[in-house]
Scaffold this motif. Structure first.
Motif, PDB file in Angstrom:
ATOM      1  N   LYS A 195       0.828  -1.188  -0.158  1.00 51.00           N
ATOM      2  CA  LYS A 195       0.177   0.020   0.123  1.00 51.00           C
ATOM      3  C   LYS A 195       0.859   1.298   0.057  1.00 51.00           C
ATOM      4  N   ILE A 196       2.047   1.311   0.663  1.00 51.06           N
ATOM      5  CA  ILE A 196       2.719   2.413   0.804  1.00 51.06           C
ATOM      6  C   ILE A 196       3.949   2.506  -0.298  1.00 51.06           C
ATOM      7  N   LYS A 197       4.056   1.448  -1.011  1.00 54.90           N
ATOM      8  CA  LYS A 197       5.210   1.471  -2.177  1.00 54.90           C
ATOM      9  C   LYS A 197       5.152   2.715  -3.003  1.00 54.90           C
ATOM     10  N   GLY A 198       6.396   3.237  -3.107  1.00 55.55           N
ATOM     11  CA  GLY A 198       6.326   4.408  -3.986  1.00 55.55           C
ATOM     12  C   GLY A 198       5.689   5.750  -3.397  1.00 55.55           C
ATOM     13  N   LYS A 199       5.269   5.753  -2.299  1.00 55.81           N
ATOM     14  CA  LYS A 199       4.385   6.971  -1.435  1.00 55.81           C
ATOM     15  C   LYS A 199       5.265   7.711  -0.552  1.00 55.81           C
ATOM     16  N   THR A 200       4.888   8.780  -0.453  1.00 54.31           N
ATOM     17  CA  THR A 200       5.722   9.638   0.723  1.00 54.31           C
ATOM     18  C   THR A 200       4.598   9.552   1.988  1.00 54.31           C
ATOM     19  N   LEU A 201       5.145   8.980   3.099  1.00 51.23           N
ATOM     20  CA  LEU A 201       4.152   8.591   4.256  1.00 51.23           C
ATOM     21  C   LEU A 201       4.608   9.843   5.048  1.00 51.23           C
ATOM     22  N   ILE A 202       3.488  10.340   5.975  1.00 51.17           N
ATOM     23  CA  ILE A 202       3.694  11.336   6.828  1.00 51.17           C
ATOM     24  C   ILE A 202       3.782  10.699   8.250  1.00 51.17           C
ATOM     25  N   ILE A 203       4.548  10.964   9.137  1.00 51.29           N
ATOM     26  CA  ILE A 203       4.547  10.489  10.549  1.00 51.29           C
ATOM     27  C   ILE A 203       4.549  11.311  11.626  1.00 51.29           C
ATOM     28  N   LYS A 204       3.751  11.289  12.641  1.00 53.10           N
ATOM     29  CA  LYS A 204       3.801  12.060  13.722  1.00 53.10           C
ATOM     30  C   LYS A 204       3.678  10.894  14.897  1.00 53.10           C
ATOM     31  N   THR A 205       4.525  10.866  16.089  1.00 55.80           N
ATOM     32  CA  THR A 205       4.566   9.814  17.013  1.00 55.80           C
ATOM     33  C   THR A 205       4.763  10.876  18.333  1.00 55.80           C
ATOM     34  N   THR A 206       4.736  10.127  19.300  1.00 59.28           N
ATOM     35  CA  THR A 206       4.687  10.809  20.811  1.00 59.28           C
ATOM     36  C   THR A 206       6.235  11.305  20.884  1.00 59.28           C
ATOM     37  N   ASN A 207       7.141  10.634  20.558  1.00 68.05           N
ATOM     38  CA  ASN A 207       8.609  10.954  21.083  1.00 68.05           C
ATOM     39  C   ASN A 207       9.446  10.824  19.921  1.00 68.05           C
ATOM     40  N   GLY A 208       9.299   9.854  19.182  1.00 65.45           N
ATOM     41  CA  GLY A 208      10.335   9.503  18.087  1.00 65.45           C
ATOM     42  C   GLY A 208      10.304  10.652  16.851  1.00 65.45           C
ATOM     43  N   THR A 209       9.198  11.274  16.714  1.00 61.92           N
ATOM     44  CA  THR A 209       9.401  12.293  15.690  1.00 61.92           C
ATOM     45  C   THR A 209       9.945  13.624  16.239  1.00 61.92           C
ATOM     46  N   GLU A 210       9.734  13.841  17.483  1.00 58.67           N
ATOM     47  CA  GLU A 210      10.312  14.946  18.127  1.00 58.67           C
ATOM     48  C   GLU A 210      11.783  14.881  18.320  1.00 58.67           C
ATOM     49  N   ALA A 211      12.093  13.703  18.344  1.00 57.12           N
ATOM     50  CA  ALA A 211      13.753  13.590  18.723  1.00 57.12           C
ATOM     51  C   ALA A 211      14.243  13.560  17.455  1.00 57.12           C
ATOM     52  N   ILE A 212      13.500  13.419  16.178  1.00 58.81           N
ATOM     53  CA  ILE A 212      14.199  13.806  14.930  1.00 58.81           C
ATOM     54  C   ILE A 212      14.341  15.292  14.871  1.00 58.81           C
ATOM     55  N   GLN A 213      13.141  16.071  15.189  1.00 60.60           N
ATOM     56  CA  GLN A 213      13.218  17.474  14.939  1.00 60.60           C
ATOM     57  C   GLN A 213      14.166  18.029  15.777  1.00 60.60           C
ATOM     58  N   LYS A 214      14.479  17.475  16.930  1.00 63.47           N
ATOM     59  CA  LYS A 214      15.626  18.147  17.634  1.00 63.47           C
ATOM     60  C   LYS A 214      17.099  17.900  17.390  1.00 63.47           C
ATOM     61  N   SER A 215      17.218  16.773  16.433  1.00 65.53           N
ATOM     62  CA  SER A 215      18.475  16.618  16.013  1.00 65.53           C
ATOM     63  C   SER A 215      18.877  17.142  14.842  1.00 65.53           C
ATOM     64  N   LYS A 216      17.895  18.017  14.406  1.00 62.79           N
ATOM     65  CA  LYS A 216      18.414  18.601  13.039  1.00 62.79           C
ATOM     66  C   LYS A 216      19.662  19.580  13.117  1.00 62.79           C
ATOM     67  N   ALA A 217      20.256  20.078  13.856  1.00 62.16           N
ATOM     68  CA  ALA A 217      21.488  20.626  14.050  1.00 62.16           C
ATOM     69  C   ALA A 217      22.640  20.026  13.643  1.00 62.16           C
ATOM     70  N   SER A 218      22.246  18.832  13.617  1.00 56.62           N
ATOM     71  CA  SER A 218      23.801  17.877  13.467  1.00 56.62           C
ATOM     72  C   SER A 218      24.004  17.775  12.042  1.00 56.62           C
ATOM     73  N   SER A 219      25.269  17.214  11.944  1.00 56.85           N
ATOM     74  CA  SER A 219      25.676  17.192  10.327  1.00 56.85           C
ATOM     75  C   SER A 219      24.877  16.177   9.630  1.00 56.85           C
ATOM     76  N   MET A 220      24.375  15.150  10.310  1.00 59.84           N
ATOM     77  CA  MET A 220      23.716  13.894   9.471  1.00 59.84           C
ATOM     78  C   MET A 220      22.458  13.524  10.623  1.00 59.84           C
ATOM     79  N   VAL A 221      21.578  13.331  10.228  1.00 63.90           N
ATOM     80  CA  VAL A 221      20.548  12.471  10.961  1.00 63.90           C
ATOM     81  C   VAL A 221      20.326  11.158  10.451  1.00 63.90           C
ATOM     82  N   ILE A 222      20.265  10.190  11.169  1.00 64.45           N
ATOM     83  CA  ILE A 222      20.079   8.926  10.706  1.00 64.45           C
ATOM     84  C   ILE A 222      18.882   8.085  11.865  1.00 64.45           C
ATOM     85  N   ILE A 223      18.313   6.967  11.479  1.00 66.47           N
ATOM     86  CA  ILE A 223      16.977   6.503  12.056  1.00 66.47           C
ATOM     87  C   ILE A 223      17.710   5.064  12.700  1.00 66.47           C
ATOM     88  N   GLY A 224      17.864   4.569  13.808  1.00 67.00           N
ATOM     89  CA  GLY A 224      18.284   3.304  14.101  1.00 67.00           C
ATOM     90  C   GLY A 224      17.382   2.473  14.829  1.00 67.00           C
TER      91      GLY A 224
END
Ligand code: 3SL
Length: 253
Positions: free
Chosen positions: A97-126
């Protein structure tokens, strides 16, 4: 004979978002860890062919994207937010269903942590699911690394810390470990590694998710090295690093 010195790189663990201000993010690769379940789910969505993932900060943004026709995953306190197609279970994305699509995600903590990491040289998801790929990638990089545990509403959690410890255990000989948070994560992983589920069974998020009856999600998210995908933040979206041509050849080499 001239031999090339290996680069001196540091590996650190930030145990909660409330401690992130202590770290200088510039020139660092930040690995965001929210293994139950946000970063595991993002990894699965890209592995199943989502083209991109846009992690957003607010429910309003989710509504806006929904109106534009995007598939939206919105979770709060473990539950799917009313009115949205997807929540935060990795199993929801194991389909065409999501093949080739752009998925929008909002979660309680994970997506906030990503926003907070944006000042770094690279953000990856582990996560445990893509741990081996992350470790291989980090070995090939020159920058310092921060393993950033998303925690729960600013507080420490065990599962992200144990994952940080698992990654640390693979990189002990490649990086300099300066801080005790990294050592603590490493020791916790050693205590947990033979039976992760048993070790985590009294942890707060385990109990929270247990009340939602999603043991299947928890068990799946603790599996190691299932996917080769490395979600990386490019401007405001996540894409699998293996799909970026210059990096693809580096990783193969
Ligand atoms: O906090 C988050 O971002 C989520 O991963 C929480 S949950 O696993 O969906 O409850």
């Amino acid at each position: 004979m001239k031999t090339e010195k290996p680069p001196v790189r540091k590996l650190d663990v930030c145990l909660t978002p409330e401690l992130l201000h202590l770290y200088d993010l510039e020139d660092r690769i930040v690995v965001v860890l929210d293994v139950l379940r946000a970063t595991s789910t993002m990894t699965v969505a890209l592995a199943y062919g989502a083209e991109k993932i846009i992690p957003v900060a607010t429910v309003e943004e989710c509504h806006r994207y929904k109106k534009l026709g995007f598939p939206v995953a919105a979770e709060y306190l473990g539950k799917t937010i009313d009115g949205f197609e997807y929540g935060n279970s990795p199993f929801e994305f194991m389909s065409e269903k999501i093949k080739g699509k752009t998925l929008i995600i909002k979660t309680t903590n994970g997506t906030e942590a990503i926003q907070k990491s944006k000042a770094s040289s690279m953000v990856i998801i582990g996560s445990f699911l893509n741990m081996k790929a992350i470790v291989k990638f980090l070995r090939s990089e020159k920058n310092d690394v921060l393993l950033f545990c998303a925690g729960w509403k600013g507080k420490f959690n065990l599962e992200d810390t144990v994952c940080a410890g698992a990654i640390t255990s693979e990189l002990l000989y490649d990086y300099i470990i300066e801080n005790d948070s990294t050592l603590a994560a490493y020791h916790l992983y050693n205590l947990a590694k033979n039976d992760m589920k048993e070790f985590l069974k009294n942890s707060s998020h385990f109990r929270r998710l247990g009340n939602l009856d999603i043991e299947k999600d928890v068990e799946f998210c603790l599996k190691k090295n299932i996917y080769n995908v490395i979600p990386v933040l490019e401007r405001d979206y996540l894409i699998d690093i293996n799909r970026i041509p210059e990096i693809e050849s580096l990783l193969k080499g």
